[in-house]
Design a protein around this motif. Structure first.
Motif, short mmCIF file in Angstrom:
data_model
loop_
_atom_site.label_atom_id
_atom_site.label_comp_id
_atom_site.label_asym_id
_atom_site.label_seq_id
_atom_site.Cartn_x
_atom_site.Cartn_y
_atom_site.Cartn_z
N ILE A 194 0.94 -1.13 0.09
CA ILE A 194 0.08 -0.13 -0.05
C ILE A 194 0.92 1.13 -0.22
CG2 ILE A 194 -1.77 1.23 1.15
CD1 ILE A 194 -2.62 -1.47 2.44
N GLU A 195 0.71 1.86 -0.93
CA GLU A 195 1.67 3.20 -1.17
C GLU A 195 1.56 4.21 -0.09
OE1 GLU A 195 2.63 6.72 -4.65
OE2 GLU A 195 1.24 5.05 -4.91
N GLY A 196 0.36 4.41 0.58
CA GLY A 196 0.29 5.33 1.56
C GLY A 196 0.76 4.91 2.67
N ALA A 197 0.78 3.68 3.17
CA ALA A 197 1.31 3.12 4.17
C ALA A 197 2.81 3.15 4.20
CB ALA A 197 0.74 1.61 4.48
N ARG A 198 3.57 3.40 3.22
CA ARG A 198 5.04 3.33 3.36
C ARG A 198 5.61 4.56 3.79
NH1 ARG A 198 5.00 1.63 -3.28
NH2 ARG A 198 4.20 -0.56 -2.94
N THR A 199 4.80 5.65 3.82
CA THR A 199 5.12 6.78 4.51
C THR A 199 5.39 6.61 5.84
OG1 THR A 199 4.33 8.15 2.54
CG2 THR A 199 5.07 9.40 4.63
N LEU A 200 4.66 5.88 6.54
CA LEU A 200 4.63 5.47 7.98
C LEU A 200 5.39 4.30 8.39
CD1 LEU A 200 0.70 6.71 8.75
CD2 LEU A 200 2.93 8.15 8.86
N SER A 201 6.29 3.93 7.51
CA SER A 201 7.23 2.76 7.86
C SER A 201 8.59 3.00 8.01
CB SER A 201 7.10 1.94 6.32
OG SER A 201 7.92 0.94 6.65
N VAL A 202 8.99 2.73 9.38
CA VAL A 202 10.40 2.98 9.76
C VAL A 202 11.36 2.33 8.68
CG1 VAL A 202 11.99 2.31 11.36
CG2 VAL A 202 9.95 2.94 12.13
N GLN A 203 10.90 0.93 8.14
CA GLN A 203 12.00 0.45 7.03
C GLN A 203 12.00 1.54 5.89
OE1 GLN A 203 9.77 -3.18 5.50
NE2 GLN A 203 11.52 -2.98 3.57
N GLN A 204 10.85 2.02 5.31
CA GLN A 204 11.08 2.97 4.00
C GLN A 204 12.11 4.22 4.70
OE1 GLN A 204 10.16 2.73 1.12
NE2 GLN A 204 9.51 0.64 1.68
N TRP A 205 11.68 4.73 5.80
CA TRP A 205 12.81 5.92 6.36
C TRP A 205 14.25 5.33 6.25
CZ3 TRP A 205 9.63 6.73 11.54
CH2 TRP A 205 8.19 6.79 11.07
N ALA A 206 14.54 3.99 6.82
CA ALA A 206 15.89 3.60 6.90
C ALA A 206 16.36 3.36 5.29
CB ALA A 206 15.99 2.17 7.60
N LEU A 207 15.75 2.94 4.45
CA LEU A 207 16.03 2.72 2.98
C LEU A 207 16.32 3.99 2.56
CD1 LEU A 207 13.35 0.24 1.57
CD2 LEU A 207 15.70 -0.32 2.00
N ALA A 208 15.57 5.12 2.67
CA ALA A 208 16.16 6.40 2.14
C ALA A 208 17.43 6.58 2.71
CB ALA A 208 14.93 7.52 2.79
N VAL A 209 17.93 6.52 3.75
CA VAL A 209 19.37 6.61 4.24
C VAL A 209 20.01 5.70 3.46
CG1 VAL A 209 21.01 6.64 6.24
CG2 VAL A 209 18.39 7.31 6.57
N ALA A 210 19.73 4.38 3.40
CA ALA A 210 20.65 3.39 2.57
C ALA A 210 20.95 4.00 1.23
CB ALA A 210 20.05 2.05 2.53
N GLU A 211 19.74 4.59 0.56
CA GLU A 211 19.70 4.92 -0.92
C GLU A 211 20.78 5.93 -1.07
OE1 GLU A 211 16.59 6.64 -4.37
OE2 GLU A 211 15.98 6.51 -2.23
N LYS A 212 20.77 6.83 -0.06
CA LYS A 212 21.87 7.95 -0.01
C LYS A 212 23.28 7.43 0.09
CE LYS A 212 23.13 12.10 0.13
NZ LYS A 212 23.19 13.19 -0.85
N VAL A 213 23.61 6.47 0.80
CA VAL A 213 24.70 5.75 0.73
C VAL A 213 25.30 5.34 -0.61
CG1 VAL A 213 26.12 4.03 2.05
CG2 VAL A 213 24.47 5.45 3.13
N THR A 214 24.34 4.52 -1.21
CA THR A 214 24.91 3.97 -2.64
C THR A 214 24.75 5.04 -3.61
OG1 THR A 214 22.68 3.59 -2.96
CG2 THR A 214 23.86 1.73 -1.80
N ARG A 215 24.56 6.41 -3.44
CA ARG A 215 24.42 7.51 -4.26
C ARG A 215 23.53 7.28 -5.63
NH1 ARG A 215 31.31 8.53 -4.29
NH2 ARG A 215 31.21 8.88 -1.92
N GLY A 216 22.44 6.63 -5.26
CA GLY A 216 21.55 6.61 -6.37
C GLY A 216 21.84 5.54 -7.13
#
Length: 240
Positions: A177-199
């Motif tokens: 569910i797309e809307g639920a992803r915004t309230l997911s700790v997993q997605q927040w952590a993935l945003a940090v991981a994405e930055k580490v891999t430089r996209g």
């Protein structure tokens, strides 16, 4: 805001024989899985990202967070032994902060360390995948520990509620569910991981990095504050 005696008692409770055995199960499974995949498929960046994202970050980290976060205080409240701790001349916010630090440390050790080792086994940190997911596990450990510590102070069913959140909301709704992803700790952590891999495209999140960092900090701070407030409302026998 840290008490060594409270920390020692909390570590002893969390790392007792039965709970420690549970904490070791998922990391061992991750390492065995990583070894088997490497043996059969060789190093592959995408497979490494899929395994670390699908098993380590989506399953292992929140489940260990449930065990450590709720176990840091929940059992003491359930069996009434918390009254002995509250009777000591230790400020209640200090008790919460100390227990949170212990829960975070335990969650990090049992989730971030095996995540890094599994990443190195899978592809030798190609495309920074191992480091990225290790960082994600570290930041997620902080938020999960705070949230599940709060659950341990407000509900006798904290473990059940935590498991529902970790397995149903994070793993199921958070991925479908797309809307639920915004309230997911997993997605927040993935945003940090994405930055580490430089996209590089191996890791992606539906939440932007500024929002993810804000939510990680905000949720951790709010959960810690509410847990402290809840502990303040617990009264000892004979207190007015």
């Amino acid at each position: 805001m840290y008490n060594p005696t409270v920390a020692r008692l909390t570590y002893r409770g969390l790392l007792g024989r039965r709970r420690a055995a549970i904490l070791f199960v998922l990391p061992v499974l991750l390492l065995l899985l990583a070894g088997a995949i490497r043996a059969f498929n060789g190093p592959d960046d995408q497979i490494a990202a899929d395994v670390l994202g699908g098993f380590a970050l989506a399953t292992m980290v929140p489940l260990i967070g449930v065990i450590a976060g709720t176990g840091a205080i929940g059992p003491e409240i359930d069996d009434g032994s918390i009254v002995y701790l509250l009777a000591k001349p230790v400020k209640r916010p200090t008790i919460i902060t100390t227990k949170l630090i212990v829960a975070i440390a335990v969650t990090m050790v049992f989730s971030a360390v095996p995540t890094f080792l599994a990443g190195m086994i899978l592809n030798g940190n190609g495309q920074q995948v191992a480091v990225a997911y290790t960082v994600a596990a570290l930041v997620a450990s902080i938020a999960y520990s705070a949230v599940f510590l709060l659950l341990g102070t407000v509900s006798r069913h904290a473990v059940v509620i935590g498991l529902v959140y970790a397995l149903v909301w994070e793993s199921l709704f958070g991925s479908l569910i797309e809307g639920a992803r915004t309230l997911s700790v997993q997605q927040w952590a993935l945003a940090v991981a994405e930055k580490v891999t430089r996209g590089e495209g191996l890791i992606s999140s539906d939440v932007g990095l500024p929002v993810a960092v804000s939510l990680l900090v905000g949720v951790t701070a709010a959960a810690t504050w509410f847990a402290g407030q809840k502990l303040r409302t617990l009264t000892l026998a004979g207190e007015e």
